[in-house]
Design an enzyme around this catalytic site. Structure first.
Site, PDB file in Angstrom:
ATOM      1  NE  ARG A  73      -2.554   1.270   3.615  1.00 53.19           N
ATOM      2  CZ  ARG A  73      -3.414   1.453   4.625  1.00 53.19           C
ATOM      3  NH1 ARG A  73      -4.715   1.498   4.379  1.00 53.19           N
ATOM      4  NH2 ARG A  73      -2.978   1.529   5.869  1.00 53.19           N
ATOM      5  CG  ASP A  87       9.931   0.080 -12.733  1.00 56.28           C
ATOM      6  OD1 ASP A  87       9.168  -0.651 -13.400  1.00 56.28           O
ATOM      7  OD2 ASP A  87      10.356   1.166 -13.157  1.00 56.28           O
ATOM      8  CD  GLN A 150      -7.574   1.136   2.236  1.00 61.46           C
ATOM      9  OE1 GLN A 150      -6.498   0.689   1.858  1.00 61.46           O
ATOM     10  NE2 GLN A 150      -7.772   1.509   3.480  1.00 61.46           N
ATOM     11  CD  GLU A 152      -8.971   4.634   3.073  1.00 62.14           C
ATOM     12  OE1 GLU A 152      -8.737   4.240   4.229  1.00 62.14           O
ATOM     13  OE2 GLU A 152      -8.094   4.696   2.196  1.00 62.14           O
ATOM     14  CB  ALA A 177      -9.756   2.688  10.657  1.00 68.77           C
TER      15      ALA A 177
END
Length: 268
Positions: A73, A87, A150, A152, A177
């Site tokens: 992440r 890479d 993601q 959120e 969260a």
């Protein structure tokens, strides 16, 4: 050297549940210990943990000999960040804070070489291509990158339908969260109202033919989200495990320390 298939991506396509563990210690030695523990995937966190490209690289190298698959992440989803991570050998990316189809499409483009995308070609310098020792890397690389987005925030949820219509997205991960905070329940990702929103999102992602993911550090909650369709589920965090275990151990031997109940809110 031959190009190898991305087994983590394959498992998600085949709807095999993959259990993961969060790496926040930013250290290759602890990452290697966790890599031998049996989890299907390990999240190397560059968003909230003190990681940089070099520390992420060292953890990728430490995890590589083991069956666990590394997911990285980045601190944020930018073309430059993604280019460097790909890479150095990251094949599975979890991009945080996605809030629009336009942003999601930019992440797709960043993961693909032209003409499909905008990834720069630099295989002579890239660990991913074994420094040009993988003859067909450029031919197959696009197909083996696993892109996880993601969601959120409420804004992200509002864009979810449009995001799910885009191609080349392998999974959508709900960040409990931050989502709880945005919904007005900060520090309470297991709150009933948050759970309702998460359940709906997981089912929507699954119905669209995409792999749903979640972080749930309580067993009951993790199993519940599995029943809602989640296919990649992180069930623990190294920093939390270490903090709680060391505090409990010290309390066993020191009279001046009161036993404490391990803290868990179902996420971080």
């Amino acid at each position: 050297m031959k190009f190898t298939e991305n087994e983590f991506k394959k498992a998600l396509k085949e709807k095999v549940v993959q259990y993961g563990f969060w790496l926040g210690l930013a250290d290759s030695y602890s990452a290697e210990i966790c890599a031998g523990s049996g989890f299907d995937w390990l999240l190397i966190d560059g968003e909230h943990a003190p990681n940089n490209l070099r520390t992420i690289l060292s953890q990728l190298q430490a995890v590589a000999p083991y069956p666990s698959h590394a997911v990285v992440r980045p601190v944020e989803g930018t073309t430059a960040n993604i280019k460097q991570l790909l890479d150095v050998g990251a094949r599975n990316l979890l991009i945080p804070m996605i809030e629009s189809a336009k942003q999601a499409q930019e992440m797709v483009a960043a993961c693909h070489y032209p003409p499909k995308g905008v990834r720069g070609v630099g295989t002579a310098l890239a660990r991913a291509a074994n420094w040009n020792r993988i003859p067909e890397y450029l031919k197959h690389a696009d197909d083996e990158i696993c892109l996880l987005l993601q969601i959120e925030s409420r804004k992200g949820l509002e864009a979810l339908t449009d995001i799910l219509t885009l191609g080349s997205i392998d999974g959508v991960f709900i960040g409990p969260a931050d989502l709880a905070a945005d919904l007005g329940y900060i520090g309470q990702p297991g709150h009933p109202e948050v759970k309702k929103v998460v359940e709906k999102a997981l089912k929507q992602i699954s119905a669209a033919g995409c792999a749903p993911g979640i972080l749930a550090t309580e067993t009951t909650l993790a199993n519940h989200y599995k029943d809602c369709g989640a296919l990649f589920i992180a069930v623990g965090v190294d920093t939390v495990l270490l903090a709680n275990s060391t505090a409990a151990l010290a309390a066993n031997f020191k009279d001046d320390i009161k036993p404490i109940k391990p803290t868990s809110n179902g996420a971080y």
